[in-house]
Design a protein around this motif. Structure first.
Motif, PDB file in Angstrom:
ATOM      1  N   LYS A 102     115.872 -28.453  64.029  1.00 28.49           N
ATOM      2  CA  LYS A 102     114.855 -27.284  63.871  1.00 28.49           C
ATOM      3  C   LYS A 102     113.359 -27.989  62.506  1.00 28.49           C
ATOM      4  CE  LYS A 102     118.163 -23.781  64.063  1.00 28.49           C
ATOM      5  NZ  LYS A 102     119.390 -23.184  63.563  1.00 28.49           N
ATOM      6  N   ARG A 104     111.670 -30.101  62.269  1.00 24.04           N
ATOM      7  CA  ARG A 104     110.985 -31.329  62.497  1.00 24.04           C
ATOM      8  C   ARG A 104     110.181 -29.967  63.256  1.00 24.04           C
ATOM      9  NH1 ARG A 104     113.962 -37.063  64.317  1.00 24.04           N
ATOM     10  NH2 ARG A 104     113.912 -37.763  62.318  1.00 24.04           N
ATOM     11  N   LYS A 105     110.708 -29.624  64.068  1.00 23.65           N
ATOM     12  CA  LYS A 105     109.903 -28.477  64.119  1.00 23.65           C
ATOM     13  C   LYS A 105     108.969 -27.213  63.922  1.00 23.65           C
ATOM     14  CE  LYS A 105     110.001 -24.457  67.940  1.00 23.65           C
ATOM     15  NZ  LYS A 105     110.934 -23.135  68.961  1.00 23.65           N
ATOM     16  N   ARG A 106     109.160 -27.449  63.028  1.00 25.45           N
ATOM     17  CA  ARG A 106     108.912 -26.248  61.870  1.00 25.45           C
ATOM     18  C   ARG A 106     107.664 -27.024  60.852  1.00 25.45           C
ATOM     19  NH1 ARG A 106     113.745 -24.182  59.163  1.00 25.45           N
ATOM     20  NH2 ARG A 106     113.537 -26.004  58.124  1.00 25.45           N
ATOM     21  N   HIS A 107     108.274 -27.961  60.664  1.00 24.06           N
ATOM     22  CA  HIS A 107     107.461 -29.626  60.723  1.00 24.06           C
ATOM     23  C   HIS A 107     106.029 -29.928  61.552  1.00 24.06           C
ATOM     24  CE1 HIS A 107     105.962 -32.486  57.831  1.00 24.06           C
ATOM     25  NE2 HIS A 107     105.480 -32.923  58.704  1.00 24.06           N
ATOM     26  N   ASP A 108     106.627 -29.765  62.519  1.00 21.91           N
ATOM     27  CA  ASP A 108     105.446 -30.256  63.596  1.00 21.91           C
ATOM     28  C   ASP A 108     104.342 -28.840  63.465  1.00 21.91           C
ATOM     29  OD1 ASP A 108     106.033 -32.230  64.295  1.00 21.91           O
ATOM     30  OD2 ASP A 108     107.127 -31.881  66.158  1.00 21.91           O
ATOM     31  N   GLU A 109     105.067 -27.491  64.241  1.00 27.21           N
ATOM     32  CA  GLU A 109     104.588 -26.194  63.740  1.00 27.21           C
ATOM     33  C   GLU A 109     103.584 -25.401  62.549  1.00 27.21           C
ATOM     34  OE1 GLU A 109     106.728 -23.346  64.457  1.00 27.21           O
ATOM     35  OE2 GLU A 109     107.113 -23.701  66.608  1.00 27.21           O
ATOM     36  N   LEU A 111     101.874 -28.881  60.504  1.00 26.33           N
ATOM     37  CA  LEU A 111     101.156 -29.825  61.025  1.00 26.33           C
ATOM     38  C   LEU A 111     100.450 -29.313  61.408  1.00 26.33           C
ATOM     39  CD1 LEU A 111     102.964 -33.009  59.936  1.00 26.33           C
ATOM     40  CD2 LEU A 111     100.943 -32.107  58.611  1.00 26.33           C
ATOM     41  N   SER A 112     100.574 -28.592  62.808  1.00 24.83           N
ATOM     42  CA  SER A 112      99.531 -28.309  63.183  1.00 24.83           C
ATOM     43  C   SER A 112      98.647 -27.246  63.225  1.00 24.83           C
ATOM     44  CB  SER A 112     100.099 -27.954  64.997  1.00 24.83           C
ATOM     45  OG  SER A 112     100.856 -26.728  64.964  1.00 24.83           O
TER      46      SER A 112
END
Length: 196
Positions: A102, A104-109, A111-112
């Motif tokens: 979760k 990492r997904k939040r972090h990736d979102e 960052l994007s």
């Protein structure tokens, strides 16, 4: 091109993104810890008989009875140290992996979204620079045209002045030549008038 929340200044937008990311992380951590406390906390079986209060339903009064719950031998076997700890470790590992996924997904979102914001701001800055460059080039062309027009006007005025000066010189020379011819014919010198 989306421009709904990118209209803020650079510093304001960065602060807003950081604050929203912090708020989301805080809310999810609090929600995750409450969820863990309520549903996924370790189950502790009492080793001795533990008293438990339960409201009675007789006479609709709020009286309480004391009941004792004793764990059965089957429950004690299931709660063995090695077996229970492995199960807890497995649950902890699964929970940890889920939480990390979760995060990492939040972090990736995030960052994007930041990359999208960065690219849009860079593109807007480049467009603004190109616009200003075009405006400068247009201003330089206008300035050059104005300069050329001014030079042409100056040349035209200077040419007219030179022409007038040349005509005036010729006229004055012709007058002098006429006087000198008269003097030659009459034999008299130039007449000068001493008028007081």
């Amino acid at each position: 091109m989306k421009r709904n929340y990118y209209d803020l200044d650079d510093g304001e937008f960065a602060a807003a993104m950081a604050a929203s990311a912090f708020a989301i992380c805080s809310l999810e951590e609090n929600a995750g810890s409450q969820y863990q406390k309520k549903t996924r906390g370790p189950v502790i079986w009492p080793t001795e008989a533990a008293p438990m209060r339960r409201p009675s339903t007789s006479n609709h009064k709020a009286s309480t009875e004391i009941m004792t719950i004793t764990p059965t031998t089957n429950d004690k076997m299931q709660n063995g140290i090695s077996r229970g700890s492995r199960k807890a470790e497995n649950e902890a590992d699964v929970w940890e992996k889920a939480q990390i996924a979760k995060i990492r997904k939040r972090h990736d979102e995030l960052l994007s979204a930041l990359f999208a914001w960065e690219n849009e701001k860079k593109m807007m800055a480049k467009q603004q620079m190109e616009r200003r460059k075009n405006q400068l080039e247009l201003a330089m062309k206008r300035n050059l045209q104005h300069y050329k027009n001014k030079l042409a006007r100056i040349d035209h005025i200077a040419k007219g002045a030179r022409t007038q000066a040349e005509e005036k010189r010729r006229y004055e020379e012709s007058i002098v030549k006429e006087k000198s011819n008269k003097m030659r014919l009459t034999g008299n010198g130039p007449v000068t008038c001493f008028c007081f």
